[in-house]
Write an enzyme that holds these catalytic residues in place. Structure first.
Site, PDB file in Angstrom:
ATOM      1  N   LYS A 166      87.771  58.333   3.909  1.00  0.00           N
ATOM      2  CA  LYS A 166      86.926  57.219   4.336  1.00  0.00           C
ATOM      3  C   LYS A 166      87.111  56.974   5.836  1.00  0.00           C
ATOM      4  O   LYS A 166      88.223  56.745   6.297  1.00  0.00           O
ATOM      5  CB  LYS A 166      87.295  55.961   3.550  1.00  0.00           C
ATOM      6  CG  LYS A 166      86.583  54.687   4.006  1.00  0.00           C
ATOM      7  CD  LYS A 166      87.122  53.472   3.270  1.00  0.00           C
ATOM      8  CE  LYS A 166      86.614  52.173   3.875  1.00  0.00           C
ATOM      9  NZ  LYS A 166      87.219  50.978   3.240  1.00  0.00           N
ATOM     10  N   ARG A 222      83.147  52.555  -0.713  1.00  0.00           N
ATOM     11  CA  ARG A 222      82.684  53.329  -1.866  1.00  0.00           C
ATOM     12  C   ARG A 222      81.268  53.874  -1.652  1.00  0.00           C
ATOM     13  O   ARG A 222      80.892  54.891  -2.234  1.00  0.00           O
ATOM     14  CB  ARG A 222      82.757  52.473  -3.131  1.00  0.00           C
ATOM     15  CG  ARG A 222      81.845  51.263  -3.127  1.00  0.00           C
ATOM     16  CD  ARG A 222      82.298  50.166  -4.062  1.00  0.00           C
ATOM     17  NE  ARG A 222      83.480  49.489  -3.561  1.00  0.00           N
ATOM     18  CZ  ARG A 222      84.117  48.512  -4.210  1.00  0.00           C
ATOM     19  NH1 ARG A 222      83.662  48.103  -5.385  1.00  0.00           N
ATOM     20  NH2 ARG A 222      85.182  47.948  -3.697  1.00  0.00           N
ATOM     21  N   LYS A 252      83.950  39.220   7.006  1.00  0.00           N
ATOM     22  CA  LYS A 252      85.339  38.941   6.656  1.00  0.00           C
ATOM     23  C   LYS A 252      85.825  37.685   7.380  1.00  0.00           C
ATOM     24  O   LYS A 252      85.293  37.328   8.435  1.00  0.00           O
ATOM     25  CB  LYS A 252      86.235  40.111   7.080  1.00  0.00           C
ATOM     26  CG  LYS A 252      86.054  41.396   6.283  1.00  0.00           C
ATOM     27  CD  LYS A 252      86.965  42.480   6.824  1.00  0.00           C
ATOM     28  CE  LYS A 252      86.827  43.772   6.045  1.00  0.00           C
ATOM     29  NZ  LYS A 252      87.403  43.677   4.693  1.00  0.00           N
TER      30      LYS A 252
END
Length: 504
Positions: A272, A358, A284
């Site tokens: 990743k 993902r 965030k």
């Protein structure tokens, strides 16, 4: 730094410093190792007499210098603590070696020798010690290297005639330790770079330089090529950033043994490469957001493994795939509620743009199929849930193949880079159900690391052994020692060493 192995008699050791391990005795009486006893005998019991005064306990990580002992040629003797014999482990051994090397490097010693016990697992100890020493001497990345005097470090394995040694295996272990340390340094250096320097384009150039240095095949897909390939999930994450995405393909061809097709098939390593993760529209919290430069540590570790394997010239074929981009908010950023089509053709409803790792990995997993890999291992700082579950000690391991999982766990225990297997049961899959697409990109807070792995599993050919390493808790340290760790470079390198040595 020059590493070597010495096997001379104790009275003939010539160096500026000789370091010997001391165990913390169960009854508060420090215990010399067999190597220490041999040196003590040459010194007419001077070392044991000093230990008897109780000034050095043998506590793990402790160090004490002794000077100009009788019967010993070298000027300095370093006692370094190994901890209690009942608590001996690879972790304790590595810590002790690091402490000893740090203490020696602080002196004017240009050449040093560290005593290792003559044991049946000596090659493994040499590999661990070399890796720990080289990594300790590499120091903190991104800082000017200290001009230390230490230039030569040898591991002493005095043989008294009772133990047999395989000199070839020991030299091989020494070189393996150096190569793994070089891979760790590559991963840590890339991981520590600030996000304004280590952009997706920078990461791609780093891969090209590595390929040129070791004569690897390298292909970099730019944004146009990524779009043409159909990697829409990767593009969806990259849309909010001004930094264009890159997709890195590196191939190491190591002339595998045997004529079977399975031997020639590459093992695929996926990393990743989110070079900065703001969370996107699902922003965030600001506290500790600076640490989101470490969100590409999966990519950095894969490049570190390729560095080490290329040095070792292992008889394996390896494929490295790295999707690289930033995850930023912006006028064109992907929104919660959007639906995207992945390279596999499956559709995903975006519930949270901060579940982006993902998404870029699912396209990479699909892309890997065209190479018909023998197995796939992906490495990602994927979920805070994994960090909460396992802390900063063990990587989270998920796998669809028991043999692959067992081999990775064994490798981690051998090289002291542990992983812990978590379930990948079908019961968790329903958390990914969507009314508007084939799946959602997050199953919520409960079991978050598991449902993230379940998401990835939907993009893997069930016939292909696959493992997922969630390194969100292990890829970097926080606080005063903030910085990339280089993990799981050591685990993966040990796994590949074991695989290369596996009988045909």
């Amino acid at each position: 730094m020059e590493f070597s192995i010495k096997s001379s008699a104790p009275e003939n050791l010539s160096a500026d410093c000789v370091a010997i391990g001391v165990f913390a005795g169960e009854k508060k009486q420090p215990l010399l190792t067999d190597m220490g006893k041999a040196l003590d005998q040459a010194a007419n019991g001077a070392i044991q007499a000093i230990l008897g005064k109780g000034d050095f306990s043998g506590k793990s990580g402790s160090c004490q210098f002794l000077y100009k002992l009788p019967g010993i040629a070298c000027e300095r003797i370093l006692l370094f603590g190994l901890g209690k014999t009942s608590e001996a482990s690879n972790a304790a051994f590595s810590r002790a070696i690091r402490a000893a090397v740090k203490a020696i490097a602080a002196t004017s010693a240009a050449e040093a020798v560290i005593a290792l016990n003559a044991a049946s697992d000596l090659p493994a100890k040499i590999r661990l010690a070399t890796m720990a020493a080289a990594d300790e001497l590499a120091g903190k990345t991104l800082q000017k290297e200290k001009n230390i005097a230490l230039k030569k470090l040898a591991f002493w394995r005095f043989v008294d005639g009772r133990a047999k040694h395989d000199a070839g295996a020991e030299e091989k272990a020494l070189y393996e330790g150096e190569a793994i340390a070089a891979g760790l340094k590559t991963a840590r250096t890339l991981g520590d770079l600030p996000a304004n320097q280590c952009t997706p384009s920078y990461l791609a150039k780093a891969a090209e330089k590595l390929a040129k240095r070791h004569k690897l095949n390298c292909e970099i897909l730019d944004e146009k090529a990524i779009r043409a390939a159909g990697m829409n999930a990767l593009l969806a994450v990259a849309r909010g950033s001004r930094q264009p995405p890159r997709f890195i393909v590196l191939e190491y061809k190591g002339k595998p043994r045997g004529g079977k097709k399975s031997a020639a098939q590459p093992l695929a390593l996926l990393g990743k490469g989110i070079t900065f993760d703001s969370g996107g529209i699902s922003l965030k919290p600001p506290a500790n957001m600076d640490e989101m430069k470490f969100d590409m540590c999966g990519a950095a570790s894969v490049l570190g493994v390729m560095e080490a394997v290329a040095r070792l010239q292992l008889p394996l074929n390896l494929l490295a795939l790295i999707p690289a981009c930033e995850n930023m908010p912006g006028g064109d950023a992907t929104r919660p509620g959007d639906v995207i089509a992945t390279l596999s053709g499956q559709t995903v409803e975006i519930l949270n743009t901060d579940a982006e790792g993902r998404l870029i990995l699912c396209d990479a997993l699909t892309y890997a199929r065209r190479f018909e890999p023998s197995a796939i291992i992906d490495v990602a700082t994927l979920t805070g849930a994994c960090a909460m579950a396992l802390g900063r000690i063990a990587h989270g391991l998920f796998a669809n193949d028991d043999a692959l999982a067992a081999a990775l766990i064994k490798a981690g225990e051998t090289i002291e880079d542990k992983a812990w297997r978590l379930p990948l049961w079908d019961d968790y899959q329903e958390a990914l159900d969507s009314r508007f697409a084939d799946m959602v990109n997050t199953g919520g807070r409960e079991g978050g690391a598991i449902t993230a792995a379940c998401f990835l599993s939907r993009f893997v050919d069930k016939k292909t052994p696959w493992a997922h390493l969630d390194i969100a808790g292990t890829a970097w340290r926080t606080g005063k020692e903030k910085g990339a760790t280089g993990r799981p470079v050591a685990l993966l390198c040990q796994y590949l060493l074991d695989l290369a040595d596996k009988p045909l």
